[in-house]
Design an enzyme around this catalytic site. Sequence first.
Site, PDB file in Angstrom:
ATOM      1  N   ASP A   1       5.136   6.142  11.577  1.00  0.00           N
ATOM      2  CA  ASP A   1       5.520   5.252  12.676  1.00  0.00           C
ATOM      3  C   ASP A   1       7.030   4.996  12.559  1.00  0.00           C
ATOM      4  OD1 ASP A   1       4.421   3.311  14.912  1.00  0.00           O
ATOM      5  OD2 ASP A   1       5.606   2.025  13.609  1.00  0.00           O
TER       6      ASP A   1
ATOM      7  N   HIS B   1      -3.266   7.063  15.895  1.00  0.00           N
ATOM      8  CA  HIS B   1      -1.925   6.757  15.413  1.00  0.00           C
ATOM      9  C   HIS B   1      -1.864   6.496  13.912  1.00  0.00           C
ATOM     10  CE1 HIS B   1       2.162   5.276  15.532  1.00  0.00           C
ATOM     11  NE2 HIS B   1       1.802   4.134  14.971  1.00  0.00           N
TER      12      HIS B   1
END
Length: 324
Positions: free
Chosen positions: A100, A299
């Site tokens: 991320d 994610h």
Amino acid sequence: MIEPRLIDTGTARLRVMVEGAGPLVLMIHGYPEGWYSWRHQFAPLVAAGYTAAALDVRGYGGSDRPDAIEFYDMAAMVADVIGVADALQPDAPVILVGHDWGAPIVWYSALTHPARVAAVAGLSVPFTGVPTRPLGDIFRRAFTDRGRFFYQEWFRAPGPAEEEAERDVRGYLRRLYYAISGDAPPGSWPEKPAGATLLDGLVDPDPFPAWLTDGDLDHMVAELERSGFRGPLNRYRNHERDYAWAQAWQGQRIGQPALFIAGTRDPAAFGFGAYSDPLTVMRPHVPLVEGHMLDGCGHWTQEERPAEINRLLLDWLARPPLRL
């Protein structure tokens, strides 16, 4: 045993969790997590002969939490990473792994400090080169100017985003984690108007996916309730400052061996619709990249698919010129 250390980089004191002996693999987390997001990677790395380390990015957990927005720009983040690397392994370059926001941090660490970074791996967010305009301009044109919600625009104004997150940290994490996980059905990250908030339209699933346990959430909630969301959200408030700083490396490429892993159901991997193949976009800027797309993964790659991530990471680390 994982040992907590407090390392002073000269501009911030950072909590770093360290275990093992051997070449250093330093892991950098994203939003809204902490060192704990790498909990599944410690034992395999240590068993393979590495020193595994994961820091709390400034603003999180046991690290310093300055209030001013400018203390969270990319220059500061990279300086923190290099400072920790210098403290833990001063005599040799290190291997960086980021997820991320941690991925851009390690990409830029490798680009700007090539002598200190032997190799670099990014999860979820590819490196698409030094930008030709600020990220804020890009997403406002694609989303806000068209009346569409984009989470980073919601994050940019200090106050409302912190209030939404801190009102119910557990509920916030459950809804955000689920919405962009591989377990959520299509539409769980909904289209909504520009005036919406992050949580509008996000559901709290019951039951929650098994890869994030109640105990995991207990740990994460306690850390974020202690540190708050001001520092984590300040990272999103530096797009113009990041752009200006990065221009010194315009046109340069990341020359180290690199690894990119992302899920096919992770919107961040595709620039939230900006491109269809992150590896094609990435290769001109990172010529030695090896890429893997995990089918059906969302994610939270190293938490949703720890066994796959560990296998791919260790296999990559074992190849020349990275082999121990």
